[in-house]
Design a protein around this motif. Structure first.
Motif, short mmCIF file in Angstrom:
data_model
loop_
_atom_site.label_atom_id
_atom_site.label_comp_id
_atom_site.label_asym_id
_atom_site.label_seq_id
_atom_site.Cartn_x
_atom_site.Cartn_y
_atom_site.Cartn_z
N TYR A 1 42.43 51.53 39.89
CA TYR A 1 41.07 51.27 39.45
C TYR A 1 40.79 49.77 39.36
O TYR A 1 39.72 49.30 39.73
N LEU A 2 41.77 49.01 38.87
CA LEU A 2 41.59 47.55 38.80
C LEU A 2 41.43 46.98 40.20
O LEU A 2 40.58 46.11 40.43
N GLU A 3 42.23 47.47 41.15
CA GLU A 3 42.09 47.01 42.54
C GLU A 3 40.71 47.36 43.10
O GLU A 3 40.10 46.55 43.79
N SER B 1 40.28 38.97 41.75
CA SER B 1 41.66 39.42 41.68
C SER B 1 41.74 40.58 40.69
O SER B 1 41.03 40.58 39.68
N HIS B 2 42.62 41.53 40.97
CA HIS B 2 42.79 42.64 40.05
C HIS B 2 43.38 42.19 38.72
O HIS B 2 43.38 42.96 37.76
N PHE B 3 43.86 40.96 38.62
CA PHE B 3 44.38 40.42 37.37
C PHE B 3 43.34 39.62 36.59
O PHE B 3 43.64 39.11 35.51
N ASP B 4 42.12 39.48 37.12
CA ASP B 4 41.07 38.76 36.39
C ASP B 4 40.71 39.51 35.11
O ASP B 4 40.59 40.75 35.11
N PHE B 5 40.51 38.76 34.05
CA PHE B 5 40.15 39.34 32.76
C PHE B 5 38.89 40.21 32.88
O PHE B 5 38.82 41.30 32.32
N GLU B 6 37.89 39.72 33.65
CA GLU B 6 36.63 40.45 33.78
C GLU B 6 36.82 41.81 34.42
O GLU B 6 36.09 42.75 34.14
N VAL B 7 37.79 41.94 35.30
CA VAL B 7 38.07 43.21 35.97
C VAL B 7 38.66 44.20 34.96
O VAL B 7 38.21 45.35 34.87
N ALA B 8 39.64 43.76 34.19
CA ALA B 8 40.22 44.63 33.16
C ALA B 8 39.17 45.00 32.12
O ALA B 8 39.08 46.16 31.69
N TRP C 1 35.63 54.46 46.08
CA TRP C 1 36.11 55.10 44.86
C TRP C 1 36.80 56.43 45.20
O TRP C 1 37.89 56.72 44.71
N LYS C 2 36.18 57.21 46.06
CA LYS C 2 36.78 58.50 46.46
C LYS C 2 38.15 58.28 47.12
O LYS C 2 39.12 58.98 46.83
N LYS C 3 38.23 57.29 48.02
CA LYS C 3 39.51 57.00 48.69
C LYS C 3 40.58 56.60 47.67
O LYS C 3 41.73 57.01 47.78
N THR C 4 40.19 55.80 46.70
CA THR C 4 41.13 55.36 45.65
C THR C 4 41.64 56.55 44.87
O THR C 4 42.84 56.67 44.60
#
Length: 191
Positions: A4-6, A15-22, A40-43
């Motif tokens: 989900y973060l990715e 980046s999936h490590f960005d605070f805003e993403v989390a 989203w469906k693929k994920t």
């Protein structure tokens, strides 16, 4: 959580490590609005494949995805609970423990907090917030004596599986409530 973060990061060129993403995944933000439905469906298909859910559970989980829902933690909790648990009482217990909840601190002891919060219930129309309850939340990590959250009476905190997680600012409470409520209301048609 990582897929989900990715997903959120890719949709927002971050980046999936960005605070805003989390923060978008856990609390909710406008970053969720940019996620494309097909991505989203693929994920989720990938999550199902990698988690060993099996085809039936994965297909049920994927069936909940639609244009009006958002890839917020509340979606994952609701979809996975409905897809894997048939007993209503057990499902609601899981939802209320796993969903990132929030509440106002009524009493802050050394190792625990008493928090007023509104649990998720199954009403006539589907999922909704129930009447306020008072719950004890652990404020130390397992056997540690170190507080997780520095807070006092009147503060708002987030919670997950019986533990206090973070003292929340007013805008964080509003985002968490808004995005959780939005997904709860959209799940009415599926519950």
């Amino acid at each position: 959580m990582f897929p989900y973060l990715e997903l959120i990061a890719k949709a927002n060129s971050k980046s999936h490590f960005d605070f805003e993403v989390a923060e978008a995944y856990w609390h909710g933000s406008e970053l969720l609005e940019k996620v494309k439905f097909n991505d989203w469906k693929k994920t989720v298909l990938k999550i199902g494949e990698n988690s060993g859910w099996g085809k039936k559970i994965t297909e049920k989980y994927v069936s909940f995805i639609n244009q009006s829902l958002l890839p917020h933690h509340s979606f994952h909790v609701l979809a996975s609970s409905i897809s894997t648990i048939s007993e209503t009482e057990i499902m609601l217990e899981k939802i209320n423990n796993c969903l990132i909840g929030w509440g106002r601190v009524l009493n802050a002891e050394e190792k625990e907090l008493v928090v007023e919060r509104k649990p998720i219930i199954l009403g006539n129309e589907g999922f909704e917030f129930g009447v306020s309850t008072f719950e004890k939340m652990k404020n130390t990590a397992f056997e540690s004596s170190k507080k997780i959250v520095e807070c006092e009476k009147g503060d708002w905190v987030s919670m997950h599986w019986g533990f206090a997680c973070k003292r929340l600012e007013k805008d964080e409470v509003q985002a968490l409530e808004e995005f959780t409520k939005r997904n709860l209301e959209k799940f009415k048609m599926h519950s």
